[in-house]
Design an enzyme around this catalytic site. Structure first.
Site, short mmCIF file in Angstrom:
data_model
loop_
_atom_site.label_atom_id
_atom_site.label_comp_id
_atom_site.label_asym_id
_atom_site.label_seq_id
_atom_site.Cartn_x
_atom_site.Cartn_y
_atom_site.Cartn_z
N GLU A 257 -9.17 47.18 3.42
CA GLU A 257 -9.21 45.98 2.57
C GLU A 257 -10.62 45.40 2.54
OE1 GLU A 257 -5.88 43.33 3.35
OE2 GLU A 257 -4.45 44.89 2.80
N GLU B 214 -0.39 50.86 3.25
CA GLU B 214 0.30 49.66 3.76
C GLU B 214 1.34 49.28 2.72
OE1 GLU B 214 -1.93 46.33 5.34
OE2 GLU B 214 -3.45 47.68 6.18
#
Ligand code: AHR
Length: 524
Positions: A194, A328
Site C-alpha cells: 500500500e 488482501e
C-alpha cells in the site's frame, strides 16, 4: 365484509406459503470446455505482526505449556496443513514498511515499536528463521514483503542475500551460524505494501521509480530458483476502483510495458476489503438479515473491481504475463467490544463462509489473470481461519470453506451457465445462487454451489455434457442463523456435513439448504 373468494385466498396463502416448493435453478456444465488453471495460490494466507496474529496465534515460544515445535503451536500447524496453504504473506501489511529484518535474527533480538497496530512493542522473537520454520511445518511457500517505505534497496537486497544465497558470503555464514546453512526459498516478493497510503503515501510515478530499483537489486540467489521456481516479484497495485486507482494501475502497467532487461515484475497486487462503511462499523456477531444482505452485496463488488483492473492490464499486457494478486481481501468489521481496537479482533460467522466462497468463485472465474490471493488474515485478525486464546483454538466457518475448496487448487476451470434468479431483502437484490466447476489434477469433476438466500432452499439440477455421471456427493456448510459462529465452548455450530446428490436422466440434482456453501464431486 370480505367475499368468500378473498377469505379462501387468505386461508390458502396462509397454508401454502410455509410449505412453498424450493426455488429451482438449472446449471449447465460442459466438461469438455476447459478454461484456465485455478492457481492454488489464490488460497494464500496473510500473517502480519498485528494483534495476536503472530504472537499467541503462531508463536508461543519453546518453553510454553501450549504444545509446540520450536516455539510454533502444534494445533495451528495441524489445522493449516489440512487446508494445504499454498503461501503465507509476511510480515505485513503496513508493518512490512517499518520492518527491519536484522532486528529479529540471532540470539539478541531488539525490542521495537509497532506504531501501526495497537501501540504495543514488538519483541522480534518471531523473525526470518521462525517464519521459515513455520511455513516449512505447514508446507507453504514464502511470500515476503520488503520494506520500501522506510527501508532501503540495500537493506532489502541484503535480506534476500541472507535468506537465499548459497555462496560463502559473510551474510550466508551468519545465516548458518543462526541455524540454517542451506538457502531458504522465497517464492513471492512483494515490493512494498500500500505504497499509496501506509507504505509511504507515494504518487504512482514515485512508486514506479522505487519499484524499478527494488526489482533490479533485490535478487533471489537460491540455486534452485534460477531456472525453475523463479521468485515472482509483485508490485503494489490499486486499492479500489475510482480514478485514483485506475490511474495507479495505468501507471504501473505502462511502465511494465516499457520494461527493459534490468527490471521486471510478475504480478500487480490488489487490496479490497468488504467494509461497506469506513471506519468499519458492521458487527461480526449479533446481526440480522439486513446486515447479511448488505455485506454480501458489497463483497460481490470484487467482480467489477477485478474486471476493471484486468481490462487496464490487458491493454499493456495482452499476453497476461503479469498476474493480478489480490493479496488482501476479506470482511473487515468493528472490533469486538473490550478488545484493543488496533488488534482488529472480530468473530467469524456463517456470513463470512458465504463471503469467502463468493470471493474464491470470483477469483476462479478470472483464473487467467488472478493467479494469487491472500485472505486477511490467517489467525486472530480480521477474517481469520482460526481463533486462539492461550491453549484454546477454534476453527472458523471461513476455515471450513478453505478446506472444502482444496480440490480446486490447481484444478482446471470449467464454465457453468445458469440463471440464478434473485434474492432480495429491503433495497438489496443479489443473485440467489453462485456456482463454479473445475476438473482436478486427476480429471475428477468438482462443483461448488452457494445458496445466498437465507430463507429459501434451492433445488439444483445440473446438466452435464462431456461426462456420464454415476454418482455425486460431498459436503455442505450451513448453520441455524446467518450470524452463527463457532466458539471455544461450542466449536461445531458451523461445520460441514455430508451431502449426496441424485443422478436423474444424466443430471445431478440436489437440494441446497438456505445460506449454504456446498462442494460435491462427480463420479463417472
Ligand atoms: O490487514 C490490515 C491492514 O490493512 C494491512 O496492514 C494493510 O495493508 C491494509 O490497509
Amino acid at each position: 365484509m370480505r367475499s368468500p373468494l378473498v377469505v379462501f385466498t387468505l386461508i390458502f396463502t396462509a397454508i401454502i406459503v410455509p410449505i412453498a416448493a424450493a426455488q429451482k435453478v438449472e446449471l449447465s456444465i460442459d466438461a469438455s470446455k476447459t478454461g484456465a488453471k485455478i492457481d492454488r495460490n489464490i488460497f494464500g494466507q496473510f500473517a502480519e505482526h498485528l494483534g495476536h496474529g503472530i504472537y499467541e496465534g503462531i508463536w508461543v515460544g519453546s518453553d510454553s505449556k501450549i504444545p509446540n515445535t520450536r516455539g510454533i503451536r502444534n494445533d495451528v500447524v495441524g489445522a493449516l496443513k489440512a487446508i494445504k496453504v499454498p503461501n503465507v504473506r509476511w510480515p505485513g501489511g503496513c508493518f512490512a514498511d517499518e520492518y527491519h529484518w536484522r532486528k529479529s535474527i540471532g540470539p539478541q533480538r531488539s525490542v521495537t515499536l509497532n506504531p501501526n497496530w495497537g501501540g504495543v512493542t514488538e519483541a522480534n522473537t518471531f523473525g526470518t528463521h521462525e517464519f521459515m520454520d513455520f511455513i516449512d511445518q505447514i508446507r507453504a511457500d514464502a511470500y515476503i514483503s520488503v520494506n520500501v517505505g522506510s527501508g532501503t534497496p540495500q537493506e532489502a537486497a541484503e535480506w534476500l542475500e541472507y535468506m537465499t544465497a548459497a555462496a560463502a558470503t559473510t551474510l550466508v555464514k551468519e545465516r548458518a551460524a543462526n541455524g540454517h546453512p542451506t538457502p531458504y526459498k522465497v517464492a513471492l516478493l512483494g515490493i512494498g505494501n500500500e505504497s499509496w497510503d501506509c507504505g509511504g503515501n507515494m504518487t504512482p510515478d514515485y512508486y514506479v521509480s522505487q519499484m524499478k530499483i527494488y526489482s533490479r537489486f533485490v535478487r533471489n540467489f537460491n540455486p534452485a530458483q534460477q531456472d525453475k521456481q523463479q521468485m515472482l516479484k509483485i508490485a503494489v497495485g490499486p486499492g479500489g476502483d475510482g480514478p485514483r486507482w485506475t490511474d495507479w494501475t495505468e501507471t504501473v502497467m505502462k511502465a511494465y510495458q516499457q520494461h527493459t532487461w534490468s527490471w521486471d515484475i510478475n504480478g500487480l497486487s490488489l487490496h479490497n476489503y468488504t467494509v461497506v462503511h469506513w471506519p468499519p462499523s458492521y458487527t461480526s456477531v449479533g446481526f440480522g438479515e439486513t446486515e447479511y444482505s448488505q455485506i454480501l452485496k458489497s463483497t460481490l463488488e470484487m467482480e467489477g473491481l477485478i474486471s476493471k483492473h484486468s481490462a487496464i492490464m490487458d491493454k499493456y499486457d495482452p499476453d497476461k504475463k503479469v498476474a493480478l494478486i489480490v493479496d488482501e481481501w476479506g470482511g473487515w468489521y468493528a472490533p469486538l467490544p473490550g478488545s484493543n481496537p488496533g488488534f482488529l479482533v472480530q468473530q467469524n460467522s456463517l456470513r463470512d463462509a458465504i463471503l469467502a466462497a463468493l470471493n474464491l468463485n470470483i477469483f476462479a472465474r478470472h483464473a487467467d489473470r488472478v493467479r494469487g490471493a491472500n485472505v486477511a488474515q490467517m489467525i486472530n485478525v480480521l477474517q481469520a481461519m482460526m481463533i486462539t486464546d492461550k491453549e484454546k483454538m477454534v476453527l472458523t466457518p471461513t476455515y471450513y470453506v478453505f478446506k472444502m475448496y482444496v480440490p480446486f487448487q490447481d484444478a482446471t476451470f470449467i464454465p457453468v451457465t445458469f440463471d440464478a434468479g434473485w434474492y432480495t431483502h429491503g433495497a438489496v437484490a443479489i443473485p440467489r445462487l453462485d456456482a463454479i466447476a473445475a476438473k482436478d489434477t486427476n480429471g475428477k469433476l468438482w462443483l461448488e454451489i452457494t445458496n445466498l438466500d437465507p430463507n429459501e432452499p434451492v433445488e439444483v439440477e445440473a446438466g452435464l455434457a462431456g461426462i456420464t455421471a454415476k454418482s455425486a456427493s460431498g459436503e455442505t456448510l450451513t448453520a441455524p442463523k446467518v450470524d452463527s459462529v463457532n466458539t471455544f465452548d461450542e466449536a461445531n455450530t458451523v461445520i460441514p456435513r455430508q451431502i449426496s446428490a441424485k443422478i436423474q436422466g444424466g443430471k445431478v440434482t440436489l437440494k441446497l439448504e438456505p445460506k449454504s456453501v456446498t462442494v460435491i464431486s462427480v463420479e463417472q
